[in-house]
Structure formats: structure tokens, C-alpha cells
Design a protein around this motif. Structure first.
Motif, PDB file in Angstrom:
ATOM      1  N   THR A 131       0.797  -1.316   0.138  1.00  0.00           N
ATOM      2  CA  THR A 131      -0.033   0.042   0.114  1.00  0.00           C
ATOM      3  C   THR A 131       1.003   1.331  -0.057  1.00  0.00           C
ATOM      4  N   VAL A 132       0.921   2.166  -0.956  1.00  0.00           N
ATOM      5  CA  VAL A 132       1.381   3.360  -1.152  1.00  0.00           C
ATOM      6  C   VAL A 132       0.531   4.679  -0.682  1.00  0.00           C
ATOM      7  N   LYS A 133       1.025   5.539   0.165  1.00  0.00           N
ATOM      8  CA  LYS A 133       0.367   6.415   0.936  1.00  0.00           C
ATOM      9  C   LYS A 133       1.034   7.520   0.513  1.00  0.00           C
ATOM     10  N   TRP A 134       0.362   8.965   0.084  1.00  0.00           N
ATOM     11  CA  TRP A 134       1.047  10.166   0.197  1.00  0.00           C
ATOM     12  C   TRP A 134       0.056  11.137   0.485  1.00  0.00           C
ATOM     13  N   ALA A 135       0.439  12.414   0.873  1.00  0.00           N
ATOM     14  CA  ALA A 135      -0.394  13.520   1.159  1.00  0.00           C
ATOM     15  C   ALA A 135       0.073  14.451   0.369  1.00  0.00           C
ATOM     16  N   SER A 136      -1.001  15.462  -0.274  1.00  0.00           N
ATOM     17  CA  SER A 136      -0.652  16.131  -1.296  1.00  0.00           C
ATOM     18  C   SER A 136      -1.458  17.351  -1.078  1.00  0.00           C
ATOM     19  N   ARG A 157       1.014  18.746  -5.023  1.00  0.00           N
ATOM     20  CA  ARG A 157       2.457  19.090  -4.336  1.00  0.00           C
ATOM     21  C   ARG A 157       2.511  18.389  -3.133  1.00  0.00           C
ATOM     22  N   ALA A 158       3.643  17.799  -2.636  1.00  0.00           N
ATOM     23  CA  ALA A 158       3.758  17.249  -1.344  1.00  0.00           C
ATOM     24  C   ALA A 158       4.509  18.034  -0.292  1.00  0.00           C
ATOM     25  N   ALA A 159       5.071  19.346  -0.828  1.00  0.00           N
ATOM     26  CA  ALA A 159       5.584  20.382   0.087  1.00  0.00           C
ATOM     27  C   ALA A 159       5.697  21.625  -0.676  1.00  0.00           C
ATOM     28  N   VAL A 175       6.602  18.245  -6.231  1.00  0.00           N
ATOM     29  CA  VAL A 175       5.322  17.053  -6.689  1.00  0.00           C
ATOM     30  C   VAL A 175       5.359  15.885  -5.828  1.00  0.00           C
ATOM     31  N   ALA A 176       4.143  15.197  -5.694  1.00  0.00           N
ATOM     32  CA  ALA A 176       4.249  14.026  -4.982  1.00  0.00           C
ATOM     33  C   ALA A 176       4.598  12.877  -5.514  1.00  0.00           C
ATOM     34  N   LEU A 177       4.874  12.980  -6.778  1.00  0.00           N
ATOM     35  CA  LEU A 177       5.441  11.652  -7.292  1.00  0.00           C
ATOM     36  C   LEU A 177       6.598  12.171  -8.409  1.00  0.00           C
ATOM     37  N   GLY A 178       7.600  11.446  -8.536  1.00  0.00           N
ATOM     38  CA  GLY A 178       8.483  11.362  -9.746  1.00  0.00           C
ATOM     39  C   GLY A 178       8.155  10.720 -11.109  1.00  0.00           C
TER      40      GLY A 178
END
Length: 362
Positions: free
Chosen positions: A144-149, A154-156, A293-296
Motif C-alpha cells: 500500500t503506497v500512501k502520500w499526502a498532497s 504538491r507534497a511540500a 510534486v508528490a510523485l517523480g
């Protein structure tokens, strides 16, 4: 069988075991006993149920089990043999056990004269056990892959700050997801940048009862004073550049599910390698702009190469939105609307040295 699945859900959701339930019926159809597997090393569901019944009443009984009775001697003996010795006349189960060493219980029972029926509520049982089944079939944990954006992906912020993109409700949900997986995985870049503890915590900061095993991918060493070295479950480090081999190595630790919070580098590498089974994306109603960005790179050169997802659900968490999705068309996954449903290990994982951009990994 529906009752068996309810019983199976009483067992621990994490750990090196399948969650299994069993119901014993008399020749007249009366319930004699119920049982479920309470964790690795404890009696399996069938044996747990049989222990609650006078042995004489088991002769001629029917055992309804959510998973094929095992035919293997490990931390416990083979359930198929226990059913035979008890004089059970009929065994009904939902799905075959995919484990090469464990499978064969049904054949053993039939050879012993037991009436065996399989496939009852198989779709529901497949859905219930999907993480465990995938890990056994593919030889690697469910990922399970998680990120917040932000809403614009954008993740930051441009200066690198990301504490906090999402609100308290979303962050607490992340901690609950950590507790619901066997391991939590980040890259060494995340450890060096954020010094996260990688623990699952409650609203008041207390440690939850279930803690994921901490896993760090990458070649750079984890500092001796890093917070993750004080993790209550211990630390596994996996250097190298073969993600598939790294995930396979985790099966040796009894890991059937992994929660990935390693930032854009780790997440993108896993997605590009086709090793992600589910996505949890926490979207905040803010705009940040800029390059973070949240992903590359995902290996998508043009639109025909885009990675399609099926959205399973969208959930409001305070002001934020959680999107749960899975790879579209993956034969190893079934969607809910479908009818069938303290150690250091040096292996060889993926290029996962990049830093995180979401401080919810702390």
C-alpha cells in the motif's frame, strides 16, 4: 460460511497467519461449536472449535471452514489429520490454501473417506483474505503506497516545508493504517531528512497495540542515534537496488502487508516497477505550486502509457479527502463491486534513497 467469515474477522488483522473461522455442525445441522485462529502459533480455527466439543459429538459432524484445512506440520499440527482423527464426516470450505507446503488438506480428507465440498462463498473469502492470499501467491507482501498532497499535487511548499499539509483527522487515519499493516517502509533519505519514529500512535501520542515492523530501503547507513532504531518492533534495513527482491526478503520476517510512506522517490520506484497493490492519497484543499510534486518519474512517456487506476472510495476526513484506488486490470486484485472477489537484513532493494516530502512519516 458467512458466520465463519464473521468469526475469522475476530482474529488479529496483522501477523504471519491467515484469518480463518470455523463452525462445527451436528448431523442434524445444529451448531456444536465455533472457532477462529487467534494468531501465529495458536490452534487453527478447526482445532479451536473442536476443543470446545465432547469428542464423541464430533463423530459424523460437519466442519465449515473459510480456508482449506492445512496438511502441514509447523507450529501446529495438520488440521486435516485432526479432522480425520475426530471422525468428522463432512468438510465444507471456501477457498484452497495457496501455500505449496500447506495445500493438500482436501485431498487427504477425501482419501480418508470424508465428504469434501469446496468453493462455498469463495468470492467473499477471497476478498476477505486478499492481502494474505496475494503475499502467498506472489511471494511478496501486499504493498500500500500512501502520500499526502495539496489539491495541485504538491507534497511540500517550494521551500521544502510540509508540516502539515493535511489536518489532524487525516494524520490519525494514517496512524491507523500503519497499525493495520505488518510493516512500514521508507527510504534512507526519509530517515536522514526527517528522523521519523515510524510508529503507530493514537490521538494523544500513545503507542497503539499493533506496531508495524520498521523497514528502511537504501544504501546509506541509518544513523546510530536515529529515532527508528528505538522502534518497539525493531528495524530491518534493506540495501541495494532490486525492489522485488527486497519485498520478497520481507516475507522471511512474516510480513504479508507493507505500508509505504517513503516520499516521492520510493513511491515512484515502486509504481514504476508495478509493485503497488493499493493507493491511499490524502488530498488537502490547499494550493502550493512549485516543483515539489508528490510523485517523480513513473516511466510514462506519453498518454497511452499512463497508469490507469480504479477508485474504490473517496472519504472526507475533516477538511481533507482520502482517495483509495487500485491498479486497473490487475489480475491479482478484485474490486468490491466485482462478484469474485529487531533485525537487520541485507538484501537487494530498489533505488529508494530519496527524501520524503511529507512529514506525516514522523
Amino acid at each position: 460460511m458467512r458466520r465463519g467469515l464473521e468469526l475469522a474477522a475476530l482474529g488479529p488483522a496483522v501477523g504471519d497467519h491467515a484469518r480463518v473461522g470455523a463452525v462445527l455442525l451436528s448431523p442434524d445441522g445444529d451448531v456444536l461449536a465455533e472457532g477462529w485462529h487467534k494468531g501465529a502459533g495458536t490452534p487453527h480455527a478447526e482445532v479451536d472449535a473442536m476443543a470446545k466439543v465432547d469428542p464423541e459429538r464430533l463423530r459424523g459432524a460437519t466442519a465449515v471452514v473459510t480456508l482449506e484445512p492445512c496438511n502441514h506440520t509447523g507450529r501446529t499440527g495438520p488440521c486435516a489429520l485432526a479432522l480425520l482423527e475426530a471422525g468428522v464426516a463432512r468438510v465444507v470450505y471456501a477457498i484452497d490454501d495457496p501455500g505449496a507446503e500447506v495445500h493438500g488438506g482436501a485431498d487427504r480428507l477425501r482419501a480418508g473417506g470424508v465428504d469434501v465440498v469446496s468453493g462455498v462463498l469463495a468470492d467473499q473469502a477471497e476478498s476477505f483474505l486478499e492481502r494474505w492470499l496475494l503475499s502467498v501467491r506472489l511471494g511478496r507482501p501486499w504493498v500500500t503506497v500512501k502520500w499526502a498532497s495539496s489539491l495541485d499535487g504538491r507534497a511540500a511548499a517550494p521551500d521544502g516545508t510540509s508540516k502539515w499539509i493535511t489536518g489532524a483527522a487525516a494524520r490519525q487515519h494514517v496512524h491507523e493504517q500503519r497499525a493495520a499493516h505488518d510493516a512500514i517502509l521508507v527510504g534512507t533519505g526519509t530517515v536522514l531528512a526527517d528522523d521519523p519514529s515510524l510508529t503507530a500512535r493514537g490521538d494523544a501520542g500513545e503507542l497503539l497495540a499493533d506496531q508495524p515492523l520498521a523497514v528502511v530501503l537504501g544504501d546509506r547507513p541509518v544513523p546510530a542515534d536515529a529515532a527508528v532504531r528505538r522502534h518497539p518492533r525493531g528495524l530491518v534495513t534493506l540495501p541495494g537496488h532490486d525492489l522485488g527482491a527486497s519485498l520478497a526478503a520481507l516475507r522471511g520476517y512474516g510480513v504479508h502487508s507493507v505500508f509505504v510512506e517513503g516520499g516521492p522517490t520510493v513511491a515512484s520506484a515502486l509504481i514504476a516497477a508495478g509493485l503497488v497493490d493499493e493507493y491511499l492519497v490524502y488530498v488537502a484543499p490547499v494550493l502550493l505550486g512549485g516543483p515539489r510534486v508528490a510523485l517523480g518519474d513513473l516511466g510514462v512517456g506519453s498518454m497511452p502509457d499512463r497508469r490507469r487506476l480504479d477508485v474504490l472510495s473517496t472519504t472526507a476526513l475533516g477538511p481533507d479527502l482520502l482517495v483509495r484506488a487500485r491498479p486497473q486490470g490487475d489480475p491479482h486484485h478484485r474490486l468490491p463491486h466485482e462478484p469474485s472477489q529487531q533485525q537487520h537484513h541485507h538484501a537487494t532493494p530498489g533505488s529508494a534513497d530519496g527524501p520524503t516530502n511529507d512529514r506525516s512519516t514522523t
